[in-house]
Design an enzyme around this catalytic site. Structure first.
Site, PDB file in Angstrom:
ATOM      1  N   ARG A 203     -11.106   2.514  -0.331  1.00 53.39           N
ATOM      2  CA  ARG A 203     -11.663   2.858  -1.642  1.00 53.39           C
ATOM      3  C   ARG A 203     -11.517   4.344  -1.890  1.00 53.39           C
ATOM      4  O   ARG A 203     -11.497   5.156  -0.958  1.00 53.39           O
ATOM      5  CB  ARG A 203     -13.151   2.465  -1.698  1.00 53.39           C
ATOM      6  CG  ARG A 203     -13.398   0.966  -1.525  1.00 53.39           C
ATOM      7  CD  ARG A 203     -14.870   0.652  -1.717  1.00 53.39           C
ATOM      8  NE  ARG A 203     -15.229   0.719  -3.115  1.00 53.39           N
ATOM      9  CZ  ARG A 203     -15.409  -0.330  -3.916  1.00 53.39           C
ATOM     10  NH1 ARG A 203     -15.284  -1.549  -3.430  1.00 53.39           N
ATOM     11  NH2 ARG A 203     -15.716  -0.187  -5.178  1.00 53.39           N
TER      12      ARG A 203
ATOM     13  N   GLU B  96      -5.958  -3.405   0.620  1.00 51.44           N
ATOM     14  CA  GLU B  96      -6.443  -3.492  -0.767  1.00 51.44           C
ATOM     15  C   GLU B  96      -6.600  -2.089  -1.299  1.00 51.44           C
ATOM     16  O   GLU B  96      -7.134  -1.209  -0.599  1.00 51.44           O
ATOM     17  CB  GLU B  96      -7.808  -4.178  -0.804  1.00 51.44           C
ATOM     18  CG  GLU B  96      -7.768  -5.637  -0.447  1.00 51.44           C
ATOM     19  CD  GLU B  96      -9.168  -6.230  -0.436  1.00 51.44           C
ATOM     20  OE1 GLU B  96     -10.120  -5.537  -0.824  1.00 51.44           O
ATOM     21  OE2 GLU B  96      -9.287  -7.373  -0.017  1.00 51.44           O
TER      22      GLU B  96
ATOM     23  N   HIS C 239      -9.952  -2.466   2.628  1.00 54.99           N
ATOM     24  CA  HIS C 239      -9.923  -1.887   1.289  1.00 54.99           C
ATOM     25  C   HIS C 239     -10.176  -0.388   1.433  1.00 54.99           C
ATOM     26  O   HIS C 239     -11.269   0.022   1.826  1.00 54.99           O
ATOM     27  CB  HIS C 239     -11.020  -2.553   0.446  1.00 54.99           C
ATOM     28  CG  HIS C 239     -11.053  -2.101  -0.981  1.00 54.99           C
ATOM     29  ND1 HIS C 239     -11.890  -2.675  -1.913  1.00 54.99           N
ATOM     30  CD2 HIS C 239     -10.366  -1.145  -1.648  1.00 54.99           C
ATOM     31  CE1 HIS C 239     -11.723  -2.089  -3.086  1.00 54.99           C
ATOM     32  NE2 HIS C 239     -10.806  -1.142  -2.944  1.00 54.99           N
TER      33      HIS C 239
ATOM     34  N   ASN D   9     -11.176  -9.594   6.657  1.00 60.33           N
ATOM     35  CA  ASN D   9     -11.481  -8.267   6.107  1.00 60.33           C
ATOM     36  C   ASN D   9     -12.540  -7.591   6.994  1.00 60.33           C
ATOM     37  O   ASN D   9     -13.636  -8.123   7.168  1.00 60.33           O
ATOM     38  CB  ASN D   9     -11.996  -8.458   4.672  1.00 60.33           C
ATOM     39  CG  ASN D   9     -12.319  -7.135   4.000  1.00 60.33           C
ATOM     40  OD1 ASN D   9     -12.925  -6.258   4.615  1.00 60.33           O
ATOM     41  ND2 ASN D   9     -11.930  -6.985   2.757  1.00 60.33           N
TER      42      ASN D   9
HETATM   43  N1  PXP Z   1     -10.369 -10.269  -1.488  1.00 56.75           N
HETATM   44  C1  PXP Z   1     -10.551  -9.108  -2.153  1.00 56.75           C
HETATM   45  C2  PXP Z   1      -9.493  -8.661  -3.086  1.00 56.75           C
HETATM   46  C3  PXP Z   1     -11.694  -8.324  -1.954  1.00 56.75           C
HETATM   47  O1  PXP Z   1     -11.862  -7.185  -2.641  1.00 56.75           O
HETATM   48  C4  PXP Z   1     -12.657  -8.764  -1.019  1.00 56.75           C
HETATM   49  C5  PXP Z   1     -13.872  -7.931  -0.769  1.00 56.75           C
HETATM   50  O2  PXP Z   1     -13.495  -6.715  -0.224  1.00 56.75           O
HETATM   51  C6  PXP Z   1     -12.416  -9.962  -0.322  1.00 56.75           C
HETATM   52  C7  PXP Z   1     -11.279 -10.712  -0.595  1.00 56.75           C
HETATM   53  C8  PXP Z   1     -13.354 -10.473   0.708  1.00 56.75           C
HETATM   54  O3  PXP Z   1     -14.568 -10.796   0.131  1.00 56.75           O
HETATM   55  P1  PXP Z   1     -15.804 -11.146   1.070  1.00 56.75           P
HETATM   56  O4  PXP Z   1     -16.140  -9.906   1.826  1.00 56.75           O
HETATM   57  O5  PXP Z   1     -16.853 -11.546   0.101  1.00 56.75           O
HETATM   58  O6  PXP Z   1     -15.368 -12.247   1.979  1.00 56.75           O
END
Ligand code: PXP
Length: 244
Positions: A44, A69, A42, A6
């Site tokens: 948003r 996402e 993501h 991500n």
């Molecule tokens: N999965 C989802 C659905 C998320 O919303 C996020 C955070 O954006 C992550 C995974 C990744 O989380 P982190 O940034 O804590 O590794």
């Protein structure tokens, strides 16, 4: 086991100055060079980090497998249909939260998620639902006929290391993953995973994909993106090998 990286927080840094760097697409290229199977962003509603143009560039980039996402909001769903990522993961979204706080509630009879799933699926996009690791919620995901779910690992990740709370959260992940797998779902997981806690989750056989962002991007400040991803990959693969 697949690793999706991500890169939202690369865009967070860019937006802090409102300029053009660092570029999340460049981060994606480096993550792929380090062994990422795919890239997650993501988009948003408030566009606080990732922008429409980032999603467009990543969706169109040859060699990038994109997991987008998004909230089950009609405007974002419309955009996702146009941008056609490989996969869309529906997540709950609250304006003031620092990060996604919990899984989708999936209340029986709720039309919002159901409509979003149908619209994304009709556009040929693989749909996953980000949910808490409990049996009843997995069953509701099964009823929505999605091919995949992503289990929220936040409770496991925020529990003190070695605590009973952490062991219970891990057991819940194992149970939910096995239950979902038996029901025919592909099981992904993510949120709060890092270099210290990833291996116990990577060792869960029913889980086939991890989504990791904050920890990898944080380490990239010191090690570079490619090396940070390579190291995470190595930990995941080692845990997997030990588990079989
Ligand atoms: N999965 C989802 C659905 C998320 O919303 C996020 C955070 O954006 C992550 C995974 C990744 O989380 P982190 O940034 O804590 O590794």
């Amino acid at each position: 086991m697949r690793l999706y990286v991500n890169v939202d927080h690369v865009a967070t840094l860019r937006e802090a100055r409102g300029g053009r760097e660092p570029d999340p697409v460049r981060a994606a290229v480096a993550a792929e060079a380090g062994g990422a199977d795919g890239i997650t962003v993501h988009l948003r509603e408030d566009r606080r980090h990732i922008q429409d143009a980032d999603v467009r560039a990543l969706a169109q980039r040859r060699g990038t497998t994109l997991n987008l996402e998004l909230a089950a909001h009609p405007e974002i769903v419309r955009l996702a249909r146009r941008l056609a990522p490989h996969q869309a993961t529906l997540v709950p979204e609250r304006r003031r939260e620092l990060t996604t706080e919990g899984g989708l509630a999936l209340r029986p009879g709720s039309r919002r998620v159901q409509t979003a799933v149908a619209r994304l699926r009709d556009a040929g996009i693989r749909v996953s639902l980000f949910i808490d690791p409990d049996r009843a919620t997995v069953d509701r995901a099964v009823a929505l006929a999605v091919p995949a779910i992503e289990l929220h690992t936040g409770r496991y990740a925020t529990a003190p290391s070695g605590s009973r709370r952490q062991a219970a959260a891990l057991a819940a992940l194992r149970r939910a993953a096995a239950h979902a797998r038996r029901a025919g779902l592909a099981v992904h997981a993510g949120h709060g995973l890092n270099y210290e806690n990833v291996q116990a989750v990577a060792a869960i056989a029913a889980i086939e994909e991890l989504n990791i962002g904050h920890s990898i991007v944080s380490h990239a400040v010191f090690w570079g993106m490619e090396e940070s991803v390579r190291h995470m990959r190595h930990l995941m693969d080692a845990a997997r090998r030990r588990a079989v």
